[in-house]
Structure formats: structure tokens, C-alpha cells
Design a protein around this motif. Structure first.
Motif, PDB file in Angstrom:
ATOM      1  N   PHE A  10       0.848  -1.194   0.000  1.00  0.00           N
ATOM      2  CA  PHE A  10       0.000   0.000   0.000  1.00  0.00           C
ATOM      3  C   PHE A  10       0.882   1.243   0.000  1.00  0.00           C
ATOM      4  N   PRO A  11       0.350   2.366  -0.506  1.00  0.00           N
ATOM      5  CA  PRO A  11       1.167   3.594  -0.571  1.00  0.00           C
ATOM      6  C   PRO A  11       1.746   3.969   0.780  1.00  0.00           C
ATOM      7  N   GLY A  12       3.043   4.272   0.787  1.00  0.00           N
ATOM      8  CA  GLY A  12       3.707   4.692   2.012  1.00  0.00           C
ATOM      9  C   GLY A  12       4.068   3.559   2.956  1.00  0.00           C
ATOM     10  N   LYS A  13       3.847   2.335   2.539  1.00  0.00           N
ATOM     11  CA  LYS A  13       4.132   1.176   3.384  1.00  0.00           C
ATOM     12  C   LYS A  13       5.133   0.257   2.712  1.00  0.00           C
ATOM     13  N   GLY A  14       5.716  -0.651   3.500  1.00  0.00           N
ATOM     14  CA  GLY A  14       6.566  -1.670   2.924  1.00  0.00           C
ATOM     15  C   GLY A  14       5.745  -2.817   2.375  1.00  0.00           C
ATOM     16  N   PRO A  15       6.304  -3.594   1.454  1.00  0.00           N
ATOM     17  CA  PRO A  15       5.586  -4.772   0.940  1.00  0.00           C
ATOM     18  C   PRO A  15       5.316  -5.774   2.055  1.00  0.00           C
ATOM     19  N   ALA A  16       4.229  -6.512   1.904  1.00  0.00           N
ATOM     20  CA  ALA A  16       3.868  -7.546   2.871  1.00  0.00           C
ATOM     21  C   ALA A  16       3.448  -8.797   2.112  1.00  0.00           C
ATOM     22  N   LEU A  17       3.858  -9.950   2.613  1.00  0.00           N
ATOM     23  CA  LEU A  17       3.519 -11.201   1.945  1.00  0.00           C
ATOM     24  C   LEU A  17       2.010 -11.387   1.908  1.00  0.00           C
ATOM     25  N   LEU A  18       1.498 -11.691   0.704  1.00  0.00           N
ATOM     26  CA  LEU A  18       0.059 -11.876   0.513  1.00  0.00           C
ATOM     27  C   LEU A  18      -0.284 -13.360   0.424  1.00  0.00           C
ATOM     28  N   ILE A  19       0.400 -14.072  -0.439  1.00  0.00           N
ATOM     29  CA  ILE A  19       0.138 -15.489  -0.681  1.00  0.00           C
ATOM     30  C   ILE A  19       1.338 -16.059  -1.412  1.00  0.00           C
TER      31      ILE A  19
END
Lengths: 112, 113
Positions: free
Chosen positions: B39-48
Motif C-alpha cells: 500500500f502507498p507509504g508502506k513496505g511490501p507484505a507477503l500476501l500469498i
């Protein structure tokens, strides 16, 4: 809760200056990584470390250095900042046996 | 051979529609294929994530389809919602614990209400 933090969140500097970006994780992970994110290039690996005193060059390491003196921290240093290093920088960590990487919130660096 | 090619670069989908993002790889030593959401302004996060021994993995509205012979995999978002608007990265990694994750170039997804 365990987390990974980066500081500063935003930085403006001038060409030729030395800049250090901090990364601190409380996961107690052995593996830590630095990436830069640029439009059209995704996330490119700069440097990584598999433990204390271990550092390795990634895909785009020229002009950057890291040091690992403890488990929690992996600071990224730009020896002489260049305009081409304007980017968003992300730190990440993981356990060796766990493929999931946890990312920090990022540092937006502008080199004028 | 280390590249992961991702398309499209950007995608606009109507609310309730299906979002599809595609990735291709060359290195047959890759054996772990995650998708990260940012998401904007955030770090990547594992989704699947998926391993190549299965052809599909589903978690809620998110599904990974994997074609080992074609060396391609894709993310499908069913019933897309405005809250799904984000940048999505596919990635690949080898078996060894020393292997690094190779990321695709990212897809900026916008869900229109």
C-alpha cells in the motif's frame, strides 16, 4: 510485538554527501536485506547479511556499503550520494529456514 | 535467467471484477513463488505464496495459478474491492536457505468503485 523500523523516513541530501540509513529489527532474525524501489524496476537488492559480521553484495551494490555488528541492525551507507540514488529504500529481515521476508516502512531519499 | 517478468505495469478494474496479474520466470531452480502487496507509504507484505508441486492455491479472494511447464504464474483477485488497490509484486526464490528473492517489476492495481 516484533517489528522492523527504518529511520529517517524521509531524507533530503546533497550530491557528494555521506548518508546513512538505519534499519532495526526486533524479530531476532539472522537474515537482513536492503532493497531500493524505483518505478518500473520493482525491488532491487543492494546488500544483504546472513548474520553478524557477514555482508554480501546484491544486484545494485555500487556506491553503497553495509556493516553488521549485531543481530538487530544493518545500516546502509551511501559513501558519496549521487542523484541516481534518489529512491525509496526498504529494509527486510527473515529467518534462514523461513522464506517470508518482513519489510520495514521504507525511507524516501532525495539527492539534490 | 534470474529475472522474473511481470505484467501489466498498471491495471484498472471495476469493483466486483476479477484482477489478473501475470509473471514468468526462466530459472528452473526456483521453487517458491510469493506475491507481495504494497500500500502507498508502506513496505511490501507477503500476501500469498505457492510451491511448484501444486497448480493452484487459494486464500479467500486471492488465488495463485501456477503452470510449471510454461514457467508462468498468475495472481487472480476475485470480487475486487477498492481496498485491494495497491502495488503487487510477484517474486521467486530457490530452495537453498541462502537463495535470494527475485522480485518482478510490480503492478499498480486500481479498483474503481
Amino acid at each position: 510485538d516484533a517489528e522492523i523500523t527504518q529511520s529517517p523516513r524521509h531524507k533530503i541530501t546533497e550530491t557528494g554527501r555521506q548518508v546513512t540509513l538505519a534499519c532495526h529489527q526486533t524479530w531476532n532474525h539472522n537474515n537482513m536485506f536492503w532493497y531500493r524501489q524505483d518505478l518500473g524496476h520493482g525491488l532491487r537488492l543492494i546488500h544483504y547479511s546472513y548474520g553478524v559480521q557477514d555482508t554480501n553484495k546484491g544486484e545494485v551494490s555500487d556506491g553503497y556499503s553495509v556493516s553488521r555488528s549485531n543481530t538487530e541492525d544493518l545500516p546502509l551507507t551511501l559513501e558519496s550520494a549521487a542523484s541516481s540514488q534518489t529512491s525509496v529504500y526498504f529494509c527486510a529481515s527473515s529467518e534462514p529456514q523461513d522464506r517470508k521476508q518482513f519489510f520495514g516502512p521504507g525511507t524516501r531519499l532525495t539527492v539534490l | 535467467q534470474q529475472q522474473v517478468k511481470q505484467s501489466p505495469q498498471s491495471l484498472i478494474v471495476q469493483k466486483g471484477g476479477i484482477s489478473i496479474i501475470n509473471c514468468a520466470y526462466e530459472n528452473t531452480a526456483f521453487d517458491y513463488f510469493p506475491w507481495y502487496q504494497q500500500f502507498p507509504g508502506k513496505g511490501p507484505a507477503l500476501l500469498i505464496a505457492i510451491r511448484p508441486d501444486v497448480s493452484e492455491k487459494k486464500e479467500g479472494r486471492f488465488t495463485i495459478s501456477f503452470n510449471k511447464s510454461a514457467k508462468q504464474f498468475s495472481l487472480h483477485i476475485m470480487d475486487s474491492q477498492p481496498g485491494d488497490s495497491a502495488t503487487y509484486f510477484c517474486a521467486a526464490r530457490g530452495y537453498s536457505s541462502a537463495s535470494k528473492i527475485i522480485f518482478g517489476s510490480g503492478t499498480r492495481l486500481s479498483i474503481r468503485p
